[in-house]
Design a protein around this motif. Structure first.
Motif, short mmCIF file in Angstrom:
data_model
loop_
_atom_site.label_atom_id
_atom_site.label_comp_id
_atom_site.label_asym_id
_atom_site.label_seq_id
_atom_site.Cartn_x
_atom_site.Cartn_y
_atom_site.Cartn_z
N THR A 67 0.84 -1.21 -0.04
CA THR A 67 -0.04 0.03 0.04
C THR A 67 0.98 1.09 0.13
O THR A 67 0.47 2.28 -0.79
CB THR A 67 -0.98 -0.10 1.12
N LYS A 68 1.88 1.27 0.75
CA LYS A 68 2.60 2.39 0.87
C LYS A 68 3.38 2.64 -0.43
O LYS A 68 3.60 3.75 -0.93
CB LYS A 68 3.86 2.07 1.87
N GLU A 69 4.04 1.66 -1.26
CA GLU A 69 4.80 1.73 -2.52
C GLU A 69 3.64 2.45 -3.58
O GLU A 69 3.87 3.36 -4.26
CB GLU A 69 4.92 0.52 -3.11
N GLU A 70 2.22 1.86 -3.54
CA GLU A 70 1.24 2.41 -4.28
C GLU A 70 1.10 3.70 -4.05
O GLU A 70 0.71 4.59 -5.05
CB GLU A 70 0.16 1.49 -4.43
N THR A 71 1.04 4.23 -2.87
CA THR A 71 0.51 5.66 -2.41
C THR A 71 1.76 6.41 -2.83
O THR A 71 1.37 7.62 -3.67
CB THR A 71 0.44 5.58 -0.66
N TYR A 72 3.02 6.12 -2.55
CA TYR A 72 3.91 6.92 -2.96
C TYR A 72 4.15 6.98 -4.44
O TYR A 72 4.53 8.16 -5.02
CB TYR A 72 5.48 6.41 -2.70
N GLN A 73 3.97 6.11 -5.19
CA GLN A 73 3.85 6.00 -6.74
C GLN A 73 2.76 7.14 -7.12
O GLN A 73 3.09 7.69 -8.14
CB GLN A 73 3.79 5.07 -7.44
N SER A 74 1.61 7.13 -6.77
CA SER A 74 0.65 7.86 -7.16
C SER A 74 1.11 9.29 -6.71
O SER A 74 0.50 10.30 -7.49
CB SER A 74 -0.63 7.38 -6.59
N VAL A 75 1.47 9.62 -5.49
CA VAL A 75 1.93 10.88 -5.18
C VAL A 75 2.95 11.55 -6.10
O VAL A 75 2.62 12.59 -6.49
CB VAL A 75 2.47 11.17 -3.73
N LEU A 76 4.00 10.71 -6.34
CA LEU A 76 4.92 10.80 -7.43
C LEU A 76 4.45 11.44 -8.73
O LEU A 76 4.72 12.54 -9.15
CB LEU A 76 5.96 10.04 -7.64
#
Length: 127
Positions: A67-76
């Motif tokens: 979930t953290k990786e997906e969140t960070y990628q969407s923020v980027l």
């Protein structure tokens, strides 16, 4: 500001200083899920099973990382949309060249990985 709060593992020129308001809710939910077996045992609802507890912790941690990786990628992705084409190109060059990798190394003097304050400031200024 948001860009700098992303992890250095994304290699996007970040410095990896996380924004607690962005990570707190996910960390809280992960903690709740991971300790559910302990909570139920303390309440007296279930008998404590160490194997089940370890499995619950692993599952919660795995979900947290995904979930953290997906969140960070969407923020980027959303942050990149706000930049000019020239700035986007510079950030994408940093991502492809993995220029933030030096920030993930422990500054051990024995391995000559330590930096003087001026060297650290220079490295951050290059970002």
């Amino acid at each position: 500001e948001t860009l700098f709060a992303l992890p250095t593992s994304l290699h996007c020129g970040t410095i990896g200083i996380f924004d607690p308001t962005m990570t707190a809710s996910l960390a809280y939910e992960t903690s709740r899920q991971g300790t559910n077996v302990l909570v139920e045992a303390v309440k007296g609802v279930d008998v404590f099973d160490p194997a089940q507890h370890i499995e619950t912790l692993r599952a919660a941690r795995k979900h947290h990382v995904k979930t953290k990786e997906e969140t960070y990628q969407s923020v980027l992705d959303s942050v990149l949309m706000q930049f000019t084409p020239k700035r986007k190109r510079a950030i994408k060059r940093a991502i492809c060249g993995k220029t933030s990798a030096w920030l993930t190394v422990l500054p051990l003097a024995i391995c000559h990985f330590d930096l003087a304050l001026a060297q650290l400031r220079d490295g951050l200024a290059v970002r």
